[in-house]
Design a protein around this motif. Structure first.
Motif, PDB file in Angstrom:
ATOM      1  N   UNK A  77     -55.448  40.344  68.955  1.00  0.00           N
ATOM      2  CA  UNK A  77     -55.911  39.627  67.777  1.00  0.00           C
ATOM      3  C   UNK A  77     -55.205  38.301  67.587  1.00  0.00           C
ATOM      4  N   UNK A  78     -54.931  37.970  66.320  1.00  0.00           N
ATOM      5  CA  UNK A  78     -54.302  36.694  65.987  1.00  0.00           C
ATOM      6  C   UNK A  78     -53.578  36.815  64.649  1.00  0.00           C
ATOM      7  N   UNK A  79     -52.356  36.312  64.598  1.00  0.00           N
ATOM      8  CA  UNK A  79     -51.520  36.379  63.398  1.00  0.00           C
ATOM      9  C   UNK A  79     -51.501  35.010  62.715  1.00  0.00           C
ATOM     10  N   UNK A  80     -51.763  35.010  61.404  1.00  0.00           N
ATOM     11  CA  UNK A  80     -51.583  33.790  60.603  1.00  0.00           C
ATOM     12  C   UNK A  80     -50.111  33.787  60.197  1.00  0.00           C
ATOM     13  N   UNK A  81     -49.358  32.856  60.767  1.00  0.00           N
ATOM     14  CA  UNK A  81     -47.900  32.835  60.615  1.00  0.00           C
ATOM     15  C   UNK A  81     -47.473  31.600  59.829  1.00  0.00           C
ATOM     16  N   UNK A  82     -46.654  31.810  58.827  1.00  0.00           N
ATOM     17  CA  UNK A  82     -46.132  30.673  58.069  1.00  0.00           C
ATOM     18  C   UNK A  82     -44.703  30.946  57.630  1.00  0.00           C
ATOM     19  N   UNK A  84     -41.231  29.136  55.868  1.00  0.00           N
ATOM     20  CA  UNK A  84     -40.874  28.067  54.933  1.00  0.00           C
ATOM     21  C   UNK A  84     -40.534  26.766  55.664  1.00  0.00           C
ATOM     22  N   UNK A  85     -41.166  25.669  55.215  1.00  0.00           N
ATOM     23  CA  UNK A  85     -40.907  24.356  55.787  1.00  0.00           C
ATOM     24  C   UNK A  85     -41.740  24.018  57.004  1.00  0.00           C
ATOM     25  N   UNK A  86     -42.518  24.986  57.496  1.00  0.00           N
ATOM     26  CA  UNK A  86     -43.367  24.758  58.674  1.00  0.00           C
ATOM     27  C   UNK A  86     -44.824  24.954  58.285  1.00  0.00           C
ATOM     28  N   UNK A  87     -45.723  24.167  58.900  1.00  0.00           N
ATOM     29  CA  UNK A  87     -47.137  24.394  58.593  1.00  0.00           C
ATOM     30  C   UNK A  87     -47.612  25.757  59.082  1.00  0.00           C
ATOM     31  N   UNK A  88     -48.555  26.315  58.356  1.00  0.00           N
ATOM     32  CA  UNK A  88     -49.184  27.562  58.772  1.00  0.00           C
ATOM     33  C   UNK A  88     -49.804  27.365  60.149  1.00  0.00           C
ATOM     34  N   UNK A  89     -49.727  28.403  60.988  1.00  0.00           N
ATOM     35  CA  UNK A  89     -50.349  28.324  62.310  1.00  0.00           C
ATOM     36  C   UNK A  89     -50.882  29.691  62.679  1.00  0.00           C
ATOM     37  N   UNK A  90     -51.760  29.708  63.669  1.00  0.00           N
ATOM     38  CA  UNK A  90     -52.315  30.969  64.146  1.00  0.00           C
ATOM     39  C   UNK A  90     -51.735  31.241  65.525  1.00  0.00           C
ATOM     40  N   UNK A  91     -51.153  32.423  65.695  1.00  0.00           N
ATOM     41  CA  UNK A  91     -50.572  32.840  66.970  1.00  0.00           C
ATOM     42  C   UNK A  91     -51.492  33.903  67.559  1.00  0.00           C
ATOM     43  N   UNK A  92     -52.122  33.568  68.675  1.00  0.00           N
ATOM     44  CA  UNK A  92     -53.090  34.470  69.290  1.00  0.00           C
ATOM     45  C   UNK A  92     -52.419  35.458  70.240  1.00  0.00           C
TER      46      UNK A  92
END
Length: 154
Positions: A77-82, A84-92
């Motif tokens: 799948x894919x994790x929506x990772x965020x 503090x201080x970093x933009x949200x990103x998706x880790x596949x």
């Protein structure tokens, strides 16, 4: 089978004779996925590895922090990772993430997919006597809002 045939067959065993012809198996079996630095591990920490499985669209754990660093690998799948201080990103699937632990807030670790399950493995270093994770309350979230990366406008 004659004794001669047997001994000839023995030369094709797995005792290292072929290693000189190419790279040894152990050297190619491992692939570095993530090399995190610098890290700070709390004195006397323990390590815990967990498997997390989120159903489609699950937002994941509410904002929280860990007492020590955490290292994750997305299995499916894919994790929506965020963090503090970093933009949200998706880790596949096949991707990694890590967080330093300590004071930093981990805002999101949910399923970025609305139509499929997401699974990831994470290893966390836990300070002695501390829980695996501690949720962050609304008051602290408001006080630290200026440290959070800008939210997507969509």
């Amino acid at each position: 089978m004659t004794a001669h045939d047997h001994s000839a067959h023995g030369h094709h065993g797995h005792h290292g004779h072929g290693d000189q012809e190419g790279t040894a198996g152990w050297m190619t079996a491992a692939k570095v996925l993530q090399d995190a630095a610098p890290i700070t591990v709390p004195e006397g920490a323990s390590a815990m590895t967990i498997l997390v499985e989120w159903e489609p669209g699950d937002p994941g754990t509410p904002p929280h922090r860990h007492s020590g660093p955490a290292f994750g690998y997305v299995v499916e799948g894919a994790v929506r990772f965020e963090l503090e201080g970093e933009p949200e990103r998706v880790v596949e699937a096949g991707g990694t993430f890590w967080e330093p632990g300590g004071d930093a807030i981990h805002y999101q670790d949910g399923n970025a997919l609305s139509d499929a399950r997401t699974r990831f493995v994470v290893t966390m270093m836990c300070a002695p006597g501390k829980p695996m994770l501690e949720l962050v309350d609304e008051k602290e979230l408001a006080e630290r809002a200026h440290l959070r990366a800008p939210r997507p406008t969509a």
